[in-house]
Write a protein that holds these residues in place. Structure first.
Motif, mmCIF file in Angstrom:
data_model
loop_
_atom_site.group_PDB
_atom_site.id
_atom_site.type_symbol
_atom_site.label_atom_id
_atom_site.label_comp_id
_atom_site.label_asym_id
_atom_site.label_seq_id
_atom_site.Cartn_x
_atom_site.Cartn_y
_atom_site.Cartn_z
ATOM 1 N N PHE A 2 79.880 -16.698 52.212
ATOM 2 C CA PHE A 2 78.835 -15.773 52.356
ATOM 3 C C PHE A 2 79.346 -14.381 51.911
ATOM 4 O O PHE A 2 80.358 -14.244 52.476
ATOM 5 N N PHE A 3 78.232 -13.362 51.407
ATOM 6 C CA PHE A 3 78.758 -11.997 51.381
ATOM 7 C C PHE A 3 77.500 -10.985 51.887
ATOM 8 O O PHE A 3 76.603 -11.360 51.572
ATOM 9 N N ARG A 4 78.062 -10.174 52.250
ATOM 10 C CA ARG A 4 77.248 -8.936 52.678
ATOM 11 C C ARG A 4 78.109 -7.732 52.613
ATOM 12 O O ARG A 4 79.134 -7.840 52.923
ATOM 13 N N GLU A 5 77.217 -6.713 52.407
ATOM 14 C CA GLU A 5 77.750 -5.170 52.258
ATOM 15 C C GLU A 5 77.528 -4.384 53.433
ATOM 16 O O GLU A 5 76.410 -4.384 53.785
ATOM 17 N N THR A 6 78.492 -3.713 53.892
ATOM 18 C CA THR A 6 78.096 -3.112 55.055
ATOM 19 C C THR A 6 78.678 -1.548 54.853
ATOM 20 O O THR A 6 79.576 -1.194 53.930
ATOM 21 N N ARG A 7 78.457 -0.431 55.684
ATOM 22 C CA ARG A 7 78.879 0.845 55.497
ATOM 23 C C ARG A 7 79.335 1.327 56.727
ATOM 24 O O ARG A 7 79.154 0.919 57.862
ATOM 25 N N TYR A 8 80.236 2.300 56.525
ATOM 26 C CA TYR A 8 80.906 3.169 57.609
ATOM 27 C C TYR A 8 80.997 4.719 57.565
ATOM 28 O O TYR A 8 80.896 5.007 56.205
ATOM 29 N N THR A 9 81.119 5.206 58.383
ATOM 30 C CA THR A 9 81.506 6.766 58.208
ATOM 31 C C THR A 9 83.034 7.059 58.985
ATOM 32 O O THR A 9 83.337 6.257 59.298
ATOM 33 N N GLY A 10 83.230 8.286 58.174
ATOM 34 C CA GLY A 10 84.650 8.659 58.455
ATOM 35 C C GLY A 10 85.588 7.887 57.585
ATOM 36 O O GLY A 10 85.252 7.440 56.511
ATOM 37 N N SER A 11 86.784 7.900 57.980
ATOM 38 C CA SER A 11 87.783 7.296 57.040
ATOM 39 C C SER A 11 88.461 6.010 58.049
ATOM 40 O O SER A 11 88.944 6.290 59.178
ATOM 41 N N ARG A 12 88.698 5.209 57.511
ATOM 42 C CA ARG A 12 89.558 3.971 58.102
ATOM 43 C C ARG A 12 91.060 4.023 57.838
ATOM 44 O O ARG A 12 91.715 3.198 58.195
ATOM 45 N N LEU A 13 91.299 4.859 56.806
ATOM 46 C CA LEU A 13 92.812 5.128 56.194
ATOM 47 C C LEU A 13 93.385 6.025 56.937
ATOM 48 O O LEU A 13 94.699 6.148 56.491
ATOM 49 N N ASP A 14 93.006 6.757 57.621
ATOM 50 C CA ASP A 14 93.539 8.230 58.224
ATOM 51 C C ASP A 14 94.931 7.779 58.988
ATOM 52 O O ASP A 14 95.677 8.303 58.771
ATOM 53 N N ALA A 15 94.882 6.584 59.581
ATOM 54 C CA ALA A 15 96.099 6.225 60.462
ATOM 55 C C ALA A 15 97.093 5.668 59.526
ATOM 56 O O ALA A 15 98.397 5.680 59.999
ATOM 57 N N LEU A 16 96.940 5.421 58.502
ATOM 58 C CA LEU A 16 97.894 4.950 57.335
ATOM 59 C C LEU A 16 98.512 6.270 56.513
ATOM 60 O O LEU A 16 99.738 6.151 55.920
#
Length: 229
Positions: free
Chosen positions: A202-216
């Protein structure tokens, strides 16, 4: 080797908890988060310290020359030929023996990834979807990982595209860091891929705000302050 013996060996090597987690993910339920990334095709690649590599020949992948994948990517020969027949733009880098040591693909239309994730990746006008980039082990850590992409970007720019989009698995930290080094930006979208019992997806698209990569990201070095004697 029996399944029970494999299970026992994995417990000895990885521990019970890791083995049970892998078994659950493989046979019962798994959830992958694919982060959407984007980049223009003309901004220069940021400076990097990747190793150089011997000269290679860049060749467009066709159904006829896909046999070049036999040595290092033997299980991909038919897939490469199939993608070429579908009209996608593929590049392979050949060594002095004519063997493909790296490859990458671009799709200037909606891409149905039936070979891996099983879902559709929509592409807007002026964009192309980059997928399938891979290097043979001998070229890991070299600047080929950058040149592989920029060569494809030039080809897609000539076809009228102005932006590259792709997805990257959230748990694939090396690939995420490569995207950061290459100058990609997050779109704030995630393609979620769910699988039950190795059969139903099953597939679905979600959204987020800000950055999930800053820690990297590597912290920027502040300029050294001269000492006072």
């Amino acid at each position: 080797m029996s399944a029970l013996h494999k299970f026992s060996q994995h417990i000895k090597q990885k521990g019970l908890r890791a083995t049970l987690k892998k078994t659950w993910k493989h046979y019962v339920y798994s959830h992958q988060e694919l982060l959407w990334m984007e980049r223009d095709l003309v901004s220069p690649i940021p400076p990097h310290r990747l190793k150089p590599y011997p000269p290679l020949q860049v060749v467009a992948i066709t159904p006829e020359n896909a046999v070049a994948f036999t040595r290092y990517f033997g299980d991909r020969v038919e897939t490469m030929a199939e993608l070429a027949r579908e009209g996608h733009t593929g590049h392979m880098h050949l060594d002095e023996k004519g063997d493909a040591v790296a490859f990458i693909w671009g799709a200037a239309r909606h891409y149905h990834d039936r070979h891996y994730y099983g879902c559709w990746f929509p592409v807007k006008e002026g964009e192309f979807f980059e997928f399938g980039g891979e290097l043979s082990r001998g070229y890991w850590g070299t600047s080929l990982s950058m040149d592989l992409q920029t060569d494809l970007w030039k080809a897609m720019l000539a076809q009228g595209c102005n932006k590259v989009v792709d997805v990257c698995e959230w748990h694939n930290v090396p690939a995420l860091k490569l995207h950061i080094r290459t100058g990609y930006e997050e779109q704030g979208r995630i393609m979620n891929v769910y699988e039950w019992f190795g059969r139903w997806r099953f597939f679905r698209e979600t959204r987020y705000t800000g950055s999930r990569l800053d820690a990297l990201r590597k912290p920027e070095r502040s300029p050294a302050t001269p000492s006072v004697a």
